[in-house]
Each structure stands twice: as structure tokens, then as C-alpha cells.
Enzyme design. Sequence first.
Site, PDB file in Angstrom:
ATOM      1  N   ASP A  99     -12.139 -21.783 -61.916  1.00  0.00           N
ATOM      2  CA  ASP A  99     -13.299 -22.527 -62.410  1.00  0.00           C
ATOM      3  C   ASP A  99     -14.181 -22.957 -61.241  1.00  0.00           C
ATOM      4  O   ASP A  99     -15.410 -22.831 -61.301  1.00  0.00           O
ATOM      5  CB  ASP A  99     -12.876 -23.722 -63.256  1.00  0.00           C
ATOM      6  CG  ASP A  99     -12.164 -24.815 -62.483  1.00  0.00           C
ATOM      7  OD1 ASP A  99     -11.441 -24.496 -61.505  1.00  0.00           O
ATOM      8  OD2 ASP A  99     -12.302 -25.993 -62.856  1.00  0.00           O
ATOM      9  N   GLU A 129     -13.983 -27.484 -57.782  1.00  0.00           N
ATOM     10  CA  GLU A 129     -14.644 -27.933 -59.010  1.00  0.00           C
ATOM     11  C   GLU A 129     -15.777 -28.897 -58.672  1.00  0.00           C
ATOM     12  O   GLU A 129     -16.913 -28.761 -59.139  1.00  0.00           O
ATOM     13  CB  GLU A 129     -13.632 -28.614 -59.926  1.00  0.00           C
ATOM     14  CG  GLU A 129     -14.218 -29.368 -61.103  1.00  0.00           C
ATOM     15  CD  GLU A 129     -13.309 -30.471 -61.585  1.00  0.00           C
ATOM     16  OE1 GLU A 129     -13.599 -31.656 -61.346  1.00  0.00           O
ATOM     17  OE2 GLU A 129     -12.279 -30.140 -62.211  1.00  0.00           O
TER      18      GLU A 129
END
Length: 333
Positions: free
Chosen positions: A110, A53
Site C-alpha cells: 500500500d 503509508e
Amino acid sequence: MLQRGLALVALMASLVMSSFAHADVDWGHFKARFLMADGRIIDTGNHNVSHTEGQGFGMLFAVAGNDRGSFDKMWTWTNTHLKNPKNGLFYWRYNPVAPDPVEDKNDATDGDALIAWALLKAGEKWGDPAYFKASDAITNALIKHTVIDFAGQKVMLPGASGFNLNSYVNLNPSYFIFPAWRAFAKRSHLAVWTQLINDGQSLLKKMDLGEAKLPTDWVSLYADGHTEPAKQWPARMSYDAIRIPVYIGWDQPDSALLMPWRTWFGRFDRLHTPAWVNVNDNQQAPYNMQGGLLAVRDLTMGTLTSMETKVTSQDDYYSASLKLLSAMAAQGM
């Protein structure tokens, strides 16, 4: 009435975006605080570990700041230390003081998507086909290893393993990075990305959980199509879910999906907005939003200014990241 509300949303979004027309993403301060010399972004709120991330965020911010040197440093470190040669995705977490810095060999989609999106943006900005090639390889791996059909929906699992539990799947709706998925659709012309966007938006409509009518950080989707807060995590709209309105508005500033968030935030004075809410019992955080959380609130409410996106000494990694994400979303970068 709905049309009038959507028109107001669009007007507020356009006003916010115009206020940012000459503002820069505060990459310089973020870089000075969180980018190590080797290209690793450190999470100062989590014992200085690194994760995909953070690498993805940092790479996005570097493109916005037109800092190719820092971008290449982060990409090289990420590709060297986190790349999983078995599936082309990335180990999600790196702890430099652990005997095995990447003890958990799973990915986080993500982070994978953010890295691929940053590479795609880098290719567009700096014209290097190597960036496009790397981005395409990641997005193809995401489709192969993490995208499934479940309960009549196309979904991207939060990681390649551990989230499909047969009778239900666990999802993290803050991983529905709609602007990235739309960029991948434009790049590849593959229908899967548009399906993920459409089905992800449909799922968010169903995630009107509890009195707050908001998604939780982790949500279970069952085979019959209903959703519930995932039992393995607290039933909270909290530090993960707060990214959901950023990605909704970044993709579609006039989206009706922002209305539940505006309704929730609008219940409170700006400086007295609780940092989280438990949708099962309506318990609210005993402390209020500040820093990057407030930037997301302001973005969502159409009141964001450049003052709220400046990185300060009080911001940890995540607060600073939310500020810069909000700035980029406001500009539609």
C-alpha cells in the site's frame, strides 16, 4: 430494487462531491502537525515512527494542496532513507531511535502504491517528467515482485516476502487501492492493473465474513478460492479495513461493494458506531468511532461535510489521514 438502490447511492455520492466543490483538503494543519523539517511524516499514535503509508499519504495531500516544496522534501527523504536498491520498492517502517531504523527490510505494497500514485499525480500537476519516471519504476517493481496469480485470481501481495504460504496467501484488502491501480492502468496501458481491479473487486465480494458480512483487516485466500480471516491476526474489521470503503468509493462512488458497509454502519446511531467488530464472535469494540473513523463512515453513508474533515488537536496521525483521504475521495481528486 437493486437498480433503485444503486441510483440512490449515485445520488448521495454526487451530493457529497458537490458539497466539497469549494473545500480544500486540510493539508496546512496536517503539515503543521505531522511533517518534520527533514521530510518525514511521523505517526503520532505509534511512537513517532514513520512508514511508507504515511509518506505516501503526505505526498498525496501535498499534491492536493499544491505544495511542491513539501512534496519534494517528503519524496527526497523517502527515496534516500527507505528505498530498497535490491528491488526498487521501499522499506515499510522507519524507527529513528532504533540502532537500525529500517530493521525490517520488507515493503508494504500500500505504501509503495501510494508513493507511486502521488508521484504520478505530481507529474500531472507540475509537468516534471522525473516524477513520471520515478512512478513508473515503482509500479514496474510492484508488478515484478508482488503480483502473482493464485486461486484463479490476480493478486498483489501485501509485501514482497512472507505472504505466500503455498496453500494460501495472506492479503490485506485495505491495500486494494483501486483509484491508484486505475491511474496506473491509464498511464501504462498494462492489462495487469485492470486485472488486479477486477479480481480485487471479485475477492471483496467473497470477503463477506461473519454476521457483519465485512472483510477483516487480514484475509487468507486459499487455493480452492475460499476466504477466511487470517489466523495470524485478530478476526476484526478494524483500523486497516476501514480504508476499504474509501478506496471503493473513490474509484466508483456508485459501487455495489459499498452496500455491506452501509448496512453495517446503518445498524448504529452515528456517534454510537463501534470502532471495530470481530467477525468470528460479533464482539464489538467497547468504544465508538470518532475523528477520522467517523469521516469514513460519513463518506460511506453519503453524509460527509467539510466540518468532519478538519484536522483538530485531538487527531493523531491516522485519524487526520483518514479525514484527508475522505475529503479527497469525496472530491474524486
